[in-house]
Design a protein around this motif. Structure first.
Motif, PDB file in Angstrom:
ATOM      1  N   ALA A   3       0.825  -1.207   0.000  1.00 44.86           N
ATOM      2  CA  ALA A   3       0.000   0.000   0.000  1.00 44.86           C
ATOM      3  C   ALA A   3       0.862   1.261   0.000  1.00 44.86           C
ATOM      4  O   ALA A   3       0.533   2.248  -0.663  1.00 44.86           O
ATOM      5  CB  ALA A   3      -0.931  -0.003   1.212  1.00 44.86           C
ATOM      6  N   LYS A   4       1.978   1.204   0.706  1.00 48.34           N
ATOM      7  CA  LYS A   4       2.871   2.366   0.759  1.00 48.34           C
ATOM      8  C   LYS A   4       3.398   2.708  -0.626  1.00 48.34           C
ATOM      9  O   LYS A   4       3.437   3.879  -1.018  1.00 48.34           O
ATOM     10  CB  LYS A   4       4.039   2.081   1.704  1.00 48.34           C
ATOM     11  N   ASN A   5       3.772   1.697  -1.388  1.00 45.48           N
ATOM     12  CA  ASN A   5       4.308   1.933  -2.728  1.00 45.48           C
ATOM     13  C   ASN A   5       3.243   2.500  -3.670  1.00 45.48           C
ATOM     14  O   ASN A   5       3.531   3.346  -4.504  1.00 45.48           O
ATOM     15  CB  ASN A   5       4.887   0.650  -3.305  1.00 45.48           C
ATOM     16  N   TYR A 115      -3.310  11.318   3.535  1.00 44.84           N
ATOM     17  CA  TYR A 115      -3.587   9.887   3.619  1.00 44.84           C
ATOM     18  C   TYR A 115      -2.299   9.086   3.826  1.00 44.84           C
ATOM     19  O   TYR A 115      -2.287   8.112   4.575  1.00 44.84           O
ATOM     20  CB  TYR A 115      -4.305   9.420   2.347  1.00 44.84           C
ATOM     21  N   TYR A 116      -1.207   9.494   3.175  1.00 43.43           N
ATOM     22  CA  TYR A 116       0.081   8.808   3.316  1.00 43.43           C
ATOM     23  C   TYR A 116       0.554   8.833   4.769  1.00 43.43           C
ATOM     24  O   TYR A 116       0.941   7.808   5.322  1.00 43.43           O
ATOM     25  CB  TYR A 116       1.107   9.458   2.388  1.00 43.43           C
ATOM     26  N   PHE A 117       0.512  10.004   5.383  1.00 46.88           N
ATOM     27  CA  PHE A 117       0.985  10.084   6.765  1.00 46.88           C
ATOM     28  C   PHE A 117       0.009   9.441   7.740  1.00 46.88           C
ATOM     29  O   PHE A 117       0.425   8.909   8.773  1.00 46.88           O
ATOM     30  CB  PHE A 117       1.309  11.529   7.138  1.00 46.88           C
ATOM     31  N   ALA A 118      -1.270   9.429   7.417  1.00 45.07           N
ATOM     32  CA  ALA A 118      -2.230   8.693   8.243  1.00 45.07           C
ATOM     33  C   ALA A 118      -1.967   7.190   8.149  1.00 45.07           C
ATOM     34  O   ALA A 118      -2.066   6.467   9.144  1.00 45.07           O
ATOM     35  CB  ALA A 118      -3.656   9.016   7.815  1.00 45.07           C
ATOM     36  N   ILE A 120       0.985   5.788   7.531  1.00 43.46           N
ATOM     37  CA  ILE A 120       2.210   5.520   8.296  1.00 43.46           C
ATOM     38  C   ILE A 120       1.893   5.463   9.783  1.00 43.46           C
ATOM     39  O   ILE A 120       2.348   4.563  10.492  1.00 43.46           O
ATOM     40  CB  ILE A 120       3.278   6.599   8.007  1.00 43.46           C
ATOM     41  N   ARG A 121       1.111   6.407  10.242  1.00 43.11           N
ATOM     42  CA  ARG A 121       0.759   6.450  11.666  1.00 43.11           C
ATOM     43  C   ARG A 121      -0.021   5.199  12.069  1.00 43.11           C
ATOM     44  O   ARG A 121       0.237   4.602  13.109  1.00 43.11           O
ATOM     45  CB  ARG A 121      -0.058   7.695  11.947  1.00 43.11           C
ATOM     46  N   LYS A 122      -0.957   4.783  11.223  1.00 44.55           N
ATOM     47  CA  LYS A 122      -1.766   3.601  11.523  1.00 44.55           C
ATOM     48  C   LYS A 122      -0.905   2.341  11.541  1.00 44.55           C
ATOM     49  O   LYS A 122      -1.046   1.495  12.427  1.00 44.55           O
ATOM     50  CB  LYS A 122      -2.877   3.469  10.490  1.00 44.55           C
ATOM     51  N   LYS A 127       1.781  -2.035  14.564  1.00 42.81           N
ATOM     52  CA  LYS A 127       3.003  -2.755  14.905  1.00 42.81           C
ATOM     53  C   LYS A 127       3.271  -2.674  16.406  1.00 42.81           C
ATOM     54  O   LYS A 127       3.718  -3.642  17.023  1.00 42.81           O
ATOM     55  CB  LYS A 127       4.199  -2.193  14.148  1.00 42.81           C
ATOM     56  N   LYS A 128       3.002  -1.522  16.978  1.00 42.83           N
ATOM     57  CA  LYS A 128       3.206  -1.355  18.408  1.00 42.83           C
ATOM     58  C   LYS A 128       2.246  -2.244  19.213  1.00 42.83           C
ATOM     59  O   LYS A 128       2.629  -2.842  20.213  1.00 42.83           O
ATOM     60  CB  LYS A 128       2.988   0.112  18.774  1.00 42.83           C
TER      61      LYS A 128
END
Length: 132
Positions: A3-5, A115-118, A120-122, A127-128
């Motif tokens: 999804a990141k790509n 949306y990209y930074f959301a 990444i945050r999600k 992962k945490k």
């Protein structure tokens, strides 16, 4: 493809459709402007040393490189922010001039950037949670 790509590819495409206008009836999209800069070989060095053109070019290269690196790479985030600063500058210019073509052409990039930074945050939050 992750999804990141896909988001990074969409950011690159959204940057290409940003619309610019300047005095003496000149108007171009970014992709047209880039073609114009690189097709004039005699003025290439002077064009590439302009700070806005150089920033945009480097940020696009970093965005492409960052899409091939792993998730922990901060290069793609840096590139997205650099292009975001340029697009936000275009947005402000369009807003001050009340030029709706410029304003509307920058909205896809700005919304994808959010949306990209959301995303990444999600993904970091998930992962945490999984590691606990």
């Amino acid at each position: 493809m992750k999804a990141k790509n896909i988001i990074l590819l969409l950011l690159l495409l959204a940057f290409q459709i940003c619309y610019l206008e300047w005095p003496t009836d000149n108007a171009m999209f970014i992709y047209q402007l880039q073609f114009e800069v690189f097709s004039r070989t005699k003025d290439l060095l002077s064009n590439l040393t302009h700070p806005i053109i150089l920033t945009g070019f480097i940020a696009q290269l970093l965005l492409i490189i960052g899409s091939f690196l792993d998730e922990k790479s901060k290069i793609s985030a840096l590139a997205a922010i650099l292009l975001g600063v340029l697009v936000f500058l275009f947005f402000i210019v369009g807003w001050l001039d009340l030029n709706f073509k410029i304003i509307l052409s920058t909205l896809p990039y700005l919304s994808l950037l959010y949306y990209y930074f959301a995303h990444i945050r999600k993904s970091r939050f998930l992962k945490k949670l999984r590691s606990q």
